[in-house]
Design a protein around this motif. Sequence first.
Motif, PDB file in Angstrom:
ATOM      1  N   UNK A 159       0.843  -1.197   0.000  1.00 21.15           N
ATOM      2  CA  UNK A 159       0.000   0.000   0.000  1.00 21.15           C
ATOM      3  C   UNK A 159       0.877   1.245   0.000  1.00 21.15           C
ATOM      4  N   UNK A 160       1.867   1.269   0.893  1.00 16.01           N
ATOM      5  CA  UNK A 160       2.731   2.435   1.007  1.00 16.01           C
ATOM      6  C   UNK A 160       3.565   2.632  -0.255  1.00 16.01           C
ATOM      7  N   UNK A 166       2.649   7.896  -6.314  1.00 23.02           N
ATOM      8  CA  UNK A 166       1.791   9.013  -6.694  1.00 23.02           C
ATOM      9  C   UNK A 166       2.490  10.353  -6.545  1.00 23.02           C
ATOM     10  N   UNK A 167       3.467  10.442  -5.630  1.00 19.70           N
ATOM     11  CA  UNK A 167       4.039  11.753  -5.353  1.00 19.70           C
ATOM     12  C   UNK A 167       5.370  12.030  -6.022  1.00 19.70           C
TER      13      UNK A 167
ATOM     14  N   UNK B  19       2.044   8.370  12.216  1.00 16.81           N
ATOM     15  CA  UNK B  19       1.808   7.896  10.850  1.00 16.81           C
ATOM     16  C   UNK B  19       1.107   8.970  10.026  1.00 16.81           C
ATOM     17  N   UNK B  26       4.562  13.626   3.618  1.00 16.84           N
ATOM     18  CA  UNK B  26       5.056  13.024   2.377  1.00 16.84           C
ATOM     19  C   UNK B  26       4.214  13.453   1.190  1.00 16.84           C
ATOM     20  N   UNK B  27       2.908  13.481   1.389  1.00 19.10           N
ATOM     21  CA  UNK B  27       2.050  13.652   0.228  1.00 19.10           C
ATOM     22  C   UNK B  27       1.712  15.101  -0.096  1.00 19.10           C
ATOM     23  N   UNK B  30       5.582  17.063  -0.621  1.00 17.31           N
ATOM     24  CA  UNK B  30       6.417  16.496  -1.678  1.00 17.31           C
ATOM     25  C   UNK B  30       6.196  17.248  -2.989  1.00 17.31           C
ATOM     26  N   UNK B  31       7.149  17.057  -3.933  1.00 11.90           N
ATOM     27  CA  UNK B  31       7.034  17.749  -5.211  1.00 11.90           C
ATOM     28  C   UNK B  31       5.655  17.578  -5.855  1.00 11.90           C
ATOM     29  N   UNK B 285      -7.229   2.431  -4.403  1.00 14.31           N
ATOM     30  CA  UNK B 285      -5.892   2.985  -4.202  1.00 14.31           C
ATOM     31  C   UNK B 285      -5.097   3.005  -5.508  1.00 14.31           C
ATOM     32  N   UNK B 289      -3.762   6.274  -7.354  1.00 14.31           N
ATOM     33  CA  UNK B 289      -2.342   6.495  -7.590  1.00 14.31           C
ATOM     34  C   UNK B 289      -2.087   6.867  -9.043  1.00 14.31           C
ATOM     35  N   UNK B 292      -3.152  10.309  -9.518  1.00 13.55           N
ATOM     36  CA  UNK B 292      -2.570  11.191  -8.500  1.00 13.55           C
ATOM     37  C   UNK B 292      -3.655  11.917  -7.720  1.00 13.55           C
ATOM     38  N   UNK B 294      -4.497  12.663  -4.552  1.00 14.39           N
ATOM     39  CA  UNK B 294      -3.836  12.590  -3.251  1.00 14.39           C
ATOM     40  C   UNK B 294      -4.753  12.347  -2.050  1.00 14.39           C
ATOM     41  N   UNK B 297      -5.457   8.706  -1.837  1.00 21.78           N
ATOM     42  CA  UNK B 297      -4.263   7.933  -1.495  1.00 21.78           C
ATOM     43  C   UNK B 297      -3.958   8.063   0.000  1.00 21.78           C
ATOM     44  N   UNK B 301      -4.091   4.976   2.780  1.00 20.70           N
ATOM     45  CA  UNK B 301      -2.899   4.632   3.551  1.00 20.70           C
ATOM     46  C   UNK B 301      -3.173   4.746   5.050  1.00 20.70           C
TER      47      UNK B 301
END
Lengths: 341, 329
Positions: A159-160, A166-167, B19, B26-27, B30-31, B285, B289, B292, B294, B297, B301
């Motif tokens: 999953x991760x 995606x990023x 978490x 991260x999401x 991030x770029x 998911x 993905x 994209x 987000x 996603x 997660x």
Amino acid sequence: MTTELITTQEPEAGAAPASGARQVWRRLRARKSALAAAAVLGLLVLLALGAPLLAALEGQDANSYHDTLVDSARGGVPLGSFGGIGAEHWLGVEPGTGRDLFVRLLFGARVSLLVGVGATLVQVLLGLAVGLAAALGGRAVESALGHLTDVMVAMPLLVFAIALMAVVPADFPRPVLLVVAIGLLNWGGMARLVRAQALGLTKLDFVSAARLTGASRRRVARRELLPSLAAPVITYAAVLLPANIVIEASMSFLGVGVKPPTPSWGQMLSTATTWFRADPMYVLLPALMLFVTTLAFTVLGDGLRTALDPRQASRLGVGRKRRTTRTSGARTRTSGAGGTA
Amino acid sequence: MTGYFLRRALGALAVVLVLSAVVYATFYIAPGDPARLACGPRCNPEQIRQVREQLSLNDPVYVQYWHFLQGIVSGHDYSTGTGVLHCQAPCFGLSYQNDQQVTDLIVQRLPATASLATGAMVVWLLLGTGTGLLSALRRGGLTERVLTWLTLAGTATPVFISGLGLLMLFCAYLEWLPFPTYVPLGDDPEQWAWNMLLPWLALGLLESAKYARLTRSSMLETLAEDHIRTFRAYGATERSLIARHALRGAVAPVVALTAADFGSMFGNAMLTEMMFGLPGIGQLLVNATRTIDLPVVVAVVMVTGTAVVIANIVADLLYAAADRRVVLR
């Protein structure tokens, strides 16, 4: 074990002692299944390395479309028997596009092996670093790293890994990204193993002796612990490697792995879901490659495990005469014939 | 016991918070510009500016994160330009693709994933523990050898290979089963079961290999323990020895693994869903993905991560329940 303890004191720590390595090789050689697996993997590595050469020999390349070789009236099923196998295309062509399957399978092996080995290396390095730090560090470090490891072990890796895709910008090379993602997400098991083994070792006299002579923690880790950690780490790495290959194939299967037109076994299998009726060869070939590869790594890993630590019984049930427990080897099972009913 | 539970619950909450922070960072940092992603490829700068406003992307990151957490606990209001869209708690935001509430998307996908997981679990617990016990009790014979190789092959097979094999066998050659299409349980239980049969088998067979190996080694270990030897010395028959004494100890790690292995099970379930086209969370998911999306996603997660944390606590409780020698501290 005694030989190991003595040899770790030798100056060239880090490299496995010659006599030990020779012993391991002798024990490994005695197991036919492990030898067969090693032979299969050796061949696979040769095929992957020689992919461009073999492609030239066949006179094909991975990405040329051959419209004339597929039956457009039947939706692009390859002409000829068994998916178009023949002198021109040794393993037939891909349905729909007519790309050469032999070359694509070879280049697919490159992706699988590269990502598998790369990710395993990252996991080994991270696992060693975190595990040793947890074993040698203070209480706070140990507790923090322990919690981190627990979280990493429990998290749903696939999953991760998929989510990460995606990023990251699209122009980032995918195989490298896969190595980093799988490596960064799946080192928890290795860290646990290293920590447990290192903690056991630090209680032994030769480590205490090194500490008493004033060796720094780093030196203790590198020269006293690392050589003794080699066997369990290699064994566990052999478990991780096929798992990593499967993860790469899974992600490519899901369409979030390597990008087309780069060939990958998982990606072939995902298009195969629509072709399994019309062109079974297209399913069987990549499935067989992936299956044989992972099975061979698993069997070789099992062989390595018993060769590196003969006290452990093989999971394959070979060498069953020696009745020992599966676990750390501290407890030897001597309950006799009564133990098996 | 209460103290133990409270401590574990607090620990789990801490893990989920960490978490969520990591995932959020991260999401969203991030770029890639979330506003551009949310708006789609054909957005002009003015529209992007509006989206930034709407998603409050101009706030500092920690404020955004705080709002994200608030949304999960108590819901969130989004201005749609003309009115206000209330996103009920637990609110994970709106999907970039169709402005649907992410929570709704996940809830819609739950039945398919739950159907798959429960059925497959029945398959692998029966098959896995069964073969494991058989191979432990028939130690040294041909049965054990065959079973060990079979389970080894099983652990080396990815689910999309076993799934493809089953499809080719049952749908293409024997034509016993239809190509699976998901029918909700509520609509037609019989069709639901027929269509789920192959996915259950594909996922169940694969997981059962792991359980068979664990059951085998755990049974062998239990059989070698002192109390079993004592019972045997007292003259207990082999059958009662295994059924009444050994089984309980041997099954404890299996029960614990069922809960603790939730994460890897979820990964395989996701592959099975994609393989058979089941509209589950895994499919959600993967599609998110690819586009994209987000918020989707991030939500998937976080939800699976939380489920794993809870499953781990359940695993420990079950272990203690199955093996009385274990004390929870």
